[in-house]
Design a protein around this motif. Structure first.
Motif, mmCIF file in Angstrom:
data_model
loop_
_atom_site.group_PDB
_atom_site.id
_atom_site.type_symbol
_atom_site.label_atom_id
_atom_site.label_comp_id
_atom_site.label_asym_id
_atom_site.label_seq_id
_atom_site.Cartn_x
_atom_site.Cartn_y
_atom_site.Cartn_z
ATOM 1 N N MET A 20 48.212 11.505 31.985
ATOM 2 C CA MET A 20 47.402 10.985 30.883
ATOM 3 C C MET A 20 45.948 11.436 31.013
ATOM 4 S SD MET A 20 48.818 7.147 29.967
ATOM 5 C CE MET A 20 48.578 6.439 31.580
ATOM 6 N N MET A 21 45.441 11.491 32.248
ATOM 7 C CA MET A 21 44.060 11.920 32.457
ATOM 8 C C MET A 21 43.895 13.383 32.063
ATOM 9 S SD MET A 21 41.209 10.594 33.424
ATOM 10 C CE MET A 21 40.007 11.592 32.555
ATOM 11 N N ASN A 22 44.867 14.211 32.406
ATOM 12 C CA ASN A 22 44.818 15.623 31.998
ATOM 13 C C ASN A 22 44.793 15.738 30.477
ATOM 14 O OD1 ASN A 22 44.786 16.616 34.617
ATOM 15 N ND2 ASN A 22 46.992 16.858 34.706
ATOM 16 N N GLU A 23 45.616 14.933 29.822
ATOM 17 C CA GLU A 23 45.647 14.951 28.358
ATOM 18 C C GLU A 23 44.308 14.493 27.779
ATOM 19 O OE1 GLU A 23 48.184 13.227 24.554
ATOM 20 O OE2 GLU A 23 48.633 12.448 26.539
ATOM 21 N N LEU A 24 43.764 13.410 28.324
ATOM 22 C CA LEU A 24 42.476 12.905 27.837
ATOM 23 C C LEU A 24 41.378 13.943 27.999
ATOM 24 C CD1 LEU A 24 40.628 10.625 26.798
ATOM 25 C CD2 LEU A 24 40.338 9.946 29.204
ATOM 26 N N THR A 25 41.302 14.550 29.156
ATOM 27 C CA THR A 25 40.270 15.554 29.410
ATOM 28 C C THR A 25 40.400 16.717 28.433
ATOM 29 O OG1 THR A 25 40.180 14.932 31.738
ATOM 30 C CG2 THR A 25 39.286 17.096 31.147
ATOM 31 N N LYS A 26 41.626 17.180 28.235
ATOM 32 C CA LYS A 26 41.868 18.286 27.301
ATOM 33 C C LYS A 26 41.441 17.899 25.887
ATOM 34 C CE LYS A 26 45.646 20.970 25.355
ATOM 35 N NZ LYS A 26 47.096 21.070 25.262
ATOM 36 N N LEU A 27 41.866 16.715 25.439
ATOM 37 C CA LEU A 27 41.521 16.268 24.086
ATOM 38 C C LEU A 27 40.014 16.112 23.915
ATOM 39 C CD1 LEU A 27 44.320 13.595 23.581
ATOM 40 C CD2 LEU A 27 44.075 15.741 22.302
ATOM 41 N N TYR A 28 39.356 15.527 24.904
ATOM 42 C CA TYR A 28 37.914 15.319 24.808
ATOM 43 C C TYR A 28 37.190 16.668 24.761
ATOM 44 C CZ TYR A 28 33.120 14.159 25.668
ATOM 45 O OH TYR A 28 31.759 14.093 25.552
ATOM 46 N N ARG A 29 37.584 17.588 25.612
ATOM 47 C CA ARG A 29 36.914 18.900 25.671
ATOM 48 C C ARG A 29 37.120 19.685 24.370
ATOM 49 N NH1 ARG A 29 34.137 17.453 29.576
ATOM 50 N NH2 ARG A 29 34.876 17.491 31.706
ATOM 51 N N GLN A 30 38.290 19.535 23.761
ATOM 52 C CA GLN A 30 38.544 20.229 22.494
ATOM 53 C C GLN A 30 37.694 19.633 21.385
ATOM 54 O OE1 GLN A 30 42.766 19.789 21.947
ATOM 55 N NE2 GLN A 30 43.239 21.617 23.148
ATOM 56 N N GLY A 31 37.513 18.318 21.426
ATOM 57 C CA GLY A 31 36.696 17.630 20.433
ATOM 58 C C GLY A 31 37.275 17.734 19.033
ATOM 59 N N SER A 32 36.710 16.959 18.161
ATOM 60 C CA SER A 32 37.106 17.026 16.758
ATOM 61 C C SER A 32 35.997 17.691 15.969
ATOM 62 C CB SER A 32 37.382 15.621 16.206
ATOM 63 O OG SER A 32 36.175 14.893 16.124
ATOM 64 N N SER A 33 36.265 18.033 14.757
ATOM 65 C CA SER A 33 35.265 18.719 13.941
ATOM 66 C C SER A 33 34.036 17.840 13.687
ATOM 67 C CB SER A 33 35.884 19.171 12.616
ATOM 68 O OG SER A 33 36.400 18.043 11.925
#
Length: 114
Positions: A20-33
């Motif tokens: 879950m932490m890997n997923e969170l980090t990936k999602l946060y780094r990608q960011g939203s528009s």
């Protein structure tokens, strides 16, 4: 000495937290528009917070709660991402470090009889 069913569950949850932490980090780094974390990102963070507290990893729970509150505050204040970026990064790194080093014995429930 064999592990209890609860201890096995806690050990499994250590791996789940890492995923879950890997997923969170990936999602946060990608960011939203918009620059705001999207609902999925916040959901993963909330799941880390809740599940870690339930299974006895109170330090992870507290770190996730702190990050969640900071992200919510930054969004409520107009999301000046640059103004919050440094603090958010510190909280995210702290949470990443806790999860990376997590061991079943760190759970307040480990070794308990149920």
């Amino acid at each position: 000495m064999s592990l209890s069913k609860l201890d096995v569950l806690i050990a499994h949850h250590c791996e789940t937290l890492k995923e879950m932490m890997n997923e969170l980090t990936k999602l946060y780094r990608q960011g939203s528009s918009s620059g705001l974390p999207d609902a999925h990102t916040m959901g993963v963070l909330h799941k880390i917070k809740g599940s870690s507290g339930t299974i006895g990893f109170m330090n992870v729970n507290a770190a996730a709660a702190s990050l969640e509150a900071l992200l919510q505050a930054s969004a409520a204040n107009g999301w000046e991402r640059d103004a919050y970026r440094c603090e958010i990064e510190k909280h995210l790194m702290s949470l990443e470090n806790l999860v990376r080093e997590i061991r079943p014995e760190q759970s307040s429930l480990f070794g308990r009889k149920i």
